[in-house]
Enzyme design. Structure first.
Site, mmCIF file in Angstrom:
data_model
loop_
_atom_site.group_PDB
_atom_site.id
_atom_site.type_symbol
_atom_site.label_atom_id
_atom_site.label_comp_id
_atom_site.label_asym_id
_atom_site.label_seq_id
_atom_site.Cartn_x
_atom_site.Cartn_y
_atom_site.Cartn_z
ATOM 1 N N THR A 44 0.841 -1.188 0.000
ATOM 2 C CA THR A 44 0.000 0.000 0.000
ATOM 3 C C THR A 44 0.879 1.242 0.000
ATOM 4 O O THR A 44 2.038 1.198 0.402
ATOM 5 C CB THR A 44 -0.925 0.043 1.234
ATOM 6 O OG1 THR A 44 -0.128 -0.007 2.428
ATOM 7 C CG2 THR A 44 -1.893 -1.129 1.218
ATOM 8 N N ASN A 46 1.265 4.432 1.819
ATOM 9 C CA ASN A 46 0.861 5.143 3.025
ATOM 10 C C ASN A 46 0.963 6.652 2.791
ATOM 11 O O ASN A 46 2.004 7.163 2.373
ATOM 12 C CB ASN A 46 1.764 4.734 4.188
ATOM 13 C CG ASN A 46 1.297 5.311 5.506
ATOM 14 O OD1 ASN A 46 0.236 4.965 6.017
ATOM 15 N ND2 ASN A 46 2.081 6.223 6.049
ATOM 16 N N GLU A 128 -4.392 4.332 3.414
ATOM 17 C CA GLU A 128 -3.512 3.390 2.720
ATOM 18 C C GLU A 128 -4.182 2.831 1.469
ATOM 19 O O GLU A 128 -4.918 1.846 1.547
ATOM 20 C CB GLU A 128 -3.114 2.252 3.654
ATOM 21 C CG GLU A 128 -2.364 2.702 4.895
ATOM 22 C CD GLU A 128 -1.940 1.537 5.766
ATOM 23 O OE1 GLU A 128 -0.958 0.861 5.410
ATOM 24 O OE2 GLU A 128 -2.609 1.297 6.784
#
Length: 200
Positions: A44, A46, A128
């Site tokens: 992901t 962030n 995310e």
């Protein structure tokens, strides 16, 4: 696809959240807790709270799992840790490959979470997104869970359009059930995004 039963109260909450959508924001990609790739096999991006630009304040962003679109809108700079996630490990000291500095210059579908991840009991709220590459993209289906494994995006500016709500955050029992749920979220996100114009 798996279905999750909802109560009338949950439906009311979902309607309230849906009424706030779409939400558009921009931010910088920073190191997170290091779990997406290492523990879940689902990378992901962030997003940094300090650099967030959005009409809705960070603390007011409704928690949940969503689908939408994302685009890298600025060439990434060499990451110096300036915006490092307060709760994350120091992952900023990575080798920087010049070939990784190439911008992804098209819109990608995304499944994303906003919240505290009840499985890990985070004390800090995060945003995310998991960016979903096209089916014919060489980075598609090569992560440990068979999803998109993108280049290192630390320092890149990302524009995110949160279009629809998928479900609430749930306290799954164990990582295996969490991974199954996230993969299902990605399938749902891609199907719903295919029905929308990819314009953000």
């Amino acid at each position: 696809l798996q279905t999750i039963m909802t109560t009338p109260t949950q439906n009311s909450s979902e309607n309230m959240i849906s009424n706030q959508l779409p939400i558009r924001l921009t931010s910088i990609v920073v190191p997170g807790f290091g779990r997406g790739s290492k523990e879940l096999g689902i990378p992901t991006a962030n997003l940094c709270k300090k650099s967030l630009k959005c009409k809705v304040g960070f603390d007011s962003l409704p928690c949940g799992i969503y689908w939408g679109f994302a685009r890298i809108i600025q060439e990434k700079k060499e990451f110096d840790g300036q915006f490092q996630h307060d709760g994350g490990k120091d992952n900023a000291k990575r080798d920087t490959n010049p070939s990784q500095l190439t911008t992804i210059n098209y819109t990608m579908k995304t499944a994303l979470s906003i919240g505290y991840n009840p499985v890990y009991k985070n004390e800090e709220k995060t945003i995310e997104p998991h960016l979903i590459a096209p089916n014919d993209h060489p980075l598609r289906n090569i992560s440990k869970c068979g999803e998109t494994e993108l280049i290192d995006l630390y320092g890149a500016e990302i524009r995110l359009s949160i279009v629809g709500y998928i479900r609430a955050e749930l306290p799954f029992e164990g990582l295996d059930k969490l991974i199954v749920a996230i993969k299902n979220d990605i399938v749902i996100a891609e199907q719903l995004a295919d029905e929308k114009d990819q314009t953000i």
